[in-house]
Write an enzyme that holds these catalytic residues in place. Structure first.
Site, PDB file in Angstrom:
ATOM      1  CB  ILE A   1      -0.955  -0.005   1.203  1.00 19.78           C
ATOM      2  CG1 ILE A   1      -1.955  -1.155   1.084  1.00 19.78           C
ATOM      3  CG2 ILE A   1      -1.695   1.331   1.322  1.00 19.78           C
ATOM      4  CD1 ILE A   1      -2.861  -1.331   2.283  1.00 19.78           C
TER       5      ILE A   1
ATOM      6  CB  CYS B   1       3.780   1.053   9.391  1.00 23.18           C
ATOM      7  SG  CYS B   1       3.287   2.368  10.514  1.00 23.18           S
ATOM      8  N   PRO B   2       2.117  -1.619   9.691  1.00 25.52           N
ATOM      9  CG  PRO B   2       3.350  -3.571  10.046  1.00 25.52           C
ATOM     10  CD  PRO B   2       3.317  -2.330   9.203  1.00 25.52           C
TER      11      PRO B   2
ATOM     12  CB  THR C   1      -5.545   5.047   5.187  1.00 27.51           C
ATOM     13  OG1 THR C   1      -4.235   4.892   4.619  1.00 27.51           O
ATOM     14  CG2 THR C   1      -6.104   6.403   4.806  1.00 27.51           C
ATOM     15  CB  SER C   2      -2.119   2.136   8.635  1.00 30.96           C
ATOM     16  OG  SER C   2      -1.523   0.872   8.758  1.00 30.96           O
ATOM     17  NE  ARG C   3      -5.462  -3.064  11.452  1.00 34.62           N
ATOM     18  CZ  ARG C   3      -5.928  -3.230  10.225  1.00 34.62           C
ATOM     19  NH1 ARG C   3      -6.225  -2.171   9.479  1.00 34.62           N
ATOM     20  NH2 ARG C   3      -6.106  -4.451   9.723  1.00 34.62           N
TER      21      ARG C   3
ATOM     22  CG  ASP D   1     -10.530   4.850   6.190  1.00 31.79           C
ATOM     23  OD1 ASP D   1     -11.714   5.253   6.137  1.00 31.79           O
ATOM     24  OD2 ASP D   1     -10.188   3.710   5.811  1.00 31.79           O
TER      25      ASP D   1
ATOM     26  CD  GLU E   1     -11.330   0.958  13.145  1.00 30.77           C
ATOM     27  OE1 GLU E   1     -11.716   0.078  12.364  1.00 30.77           O
ATOM     28  OE2 GLU E   1     -10.544   1.859  12.828  1.00 30.77           O
TER      29      GLU E   1
ATOM     30  CG  HIS F   1     -11.597   0.435   8.719  1.00 30.07           C
ATOM     31  ND1 HIS F   1     -10.877   0.106   9.835  1.00 30.07           N
ATOM     32  CD2 HIS F   1     -11.000  -0.224   7.705  1.00 30.07           C
ATOM     33  CE1 HIS F   1      -9.888  -0.708   9.516  1.00 30.07           C
ATOM     34  NE2 HIS F   1      -9.943  -0.914   8.216  1.00 30.07           N
TER      35      HIS F   1
END
Length: 346
Positions: free
Chosen positions: A179, A229-230, A256-258, A282, A287, A319
């Site tokens: 991504i 990134c994770p 937009t990851s976590r 996002d 969430e 999300h």
């Protein structure tokens, strides 16, 4: 738009138990998609795959509903902790299939100890999330969401809609997986200078024209910082008070990851001090209690989330970054393939 076609999944289950699959946190569009794809699945022993779709999430309290199921399919906000896994083991579950790339919500060690396999969708249409990232950047910058509402009311005044030219700006990309690389390609196409940080540099990124730098240099020189990134122990709250302090005044921050990559309290302080000039999210750290459901007739109890929505320079989507027809088809096809063939096991 044409529906994507997938090759028929063919599995030899002569030495396996019959597949009984329980899907959790499902929405109507997912049920329709998976039901359609399951019709293309064939098995040698002619035993049909049995499926049930649950709208509620999977956690320690709801795991009892998995009794008799061989596989469970979960999403980003299902809570697969040690207690959940132990309950799944008692129910006879053999496989946890994530229909997403991230697996921070699964206790992988506990699953391994319980003898339960865990699989995921390691990559799916990276351009999908990358394009949503650019949508947040462009919307925040050119304020198209505000202009849309004004014009609908007959207000054509341009006051307060001033943006900046993206061409020539320095953008920092944290995380250069599939991504991140898709985002980099788009940014380079806009004529941006792209700085990157990743513990594992990729030669393709350098060859494309982007530059790897230290995290500090990226934060100090980038007018836009975007996260790809994770979420793990090292990246948790990678954006905090200290890292925000290093950024230029008025920086744009995109995630937009976590949600757990950013410290919400530090973000709010950064917005109040105007250090953060634009914020696009996002994802959100809590969430699971909000996203994918309609709360429009309720009073949201999350004070931090509510505070974030009061800032005029904050744009939050629920999300939504993965949500395209192409991506959903790829996710569904890969998830079912993982269940049938045992691929992409952690």
């Amino acid at each position: 738009m044409k529906m994507l076609k997938h090759e028929k999944v063919h599995a030899n289950q002569s030495d396996q138990q019959q597949k009984h699959i329980a899907f959790f946190s499902t929405r109507p569009y997912e049920r329709a998609l998976y039901s359609e794809l399951l019709e293309t699945v064939s098995v040698d022993n002619d035993k049909p795959i049995k499926v049930v779709f649950f709208e509620h999430p999977l956690n320690a309290s709801t795991a009892a509903s998995c009794n008799g199921y061989s596989d469970v399919v979960v999403f980003v906000n299902d809570d697969i902790n040690a207690a959940t896994i132990n309950a799944l083991k008692r129910c006879g579950v053999k496989h946890i299939a994530l229909r997403c790339a991230g697996f921070n919500n699964v206790d992988v060690k506990a699953a391994k100890k319980a003898g339960i396999k865990v699989s995921r969708v390691p990559a799916y249409s990276p351009e999908t999330v990358a394009e949503h990232t650019l949508a947040l950047i462009l919307t925040l910058n050119r304020k198209t969401h505000k202009a849309y509402n004004r014009v609908r009311e007959g207000n054509f005044d341009l006051g307060g809609l001033m943006g900046f030219t993206l061409h020539g700006k320095t953008v920092g990309v944290i995380g250069t997986g599939k991504i991140g690389q898709a985002v980099i390609r788009i940014l380079l196409g806009f004529g941006c200078r792209v700085l990157c940080f990743d513990p594992q540099p990729d030669n393709d990124v350098t060859a494309s024209g982007a530059h790897y730098v230290t995290l500090n240099e990226l934060l100090e020189k980038s007018v836009i910082v975007t996260l790809h990134c994770p979420l793990n122990e090292k990246s948790h709250h990678i954006i905090n008070a200290e890292s925000i302090d290093k950024m230029p005044q008025g920086v744009m921050l995109i995630n937009t990851s976590r949600g757990g990559l950013v410290d919400d309290n530090a973000i709010i302080k950064g917005l109040k001090s105007k250090k953060i000039g634009y914020l696009g999210l996002d994802v959100y750290e809590r969430e699971s209690e909000l996203f994918f459901h309609d709360h429009s007739q309720e009073i949201i109890q999350d004070d931090i989330f509510q505070r974030l929505t009061t800032f005029p320079n904050v744009l939050i989507t629920g999300h939504q970054g993965f949500f395209t027809l192409e991506a959903l088809h790829e996710i569904a096809a890969t998830t079912l393939n993982n269940i049938i063939t045992g691929a992409n096991t952690l």
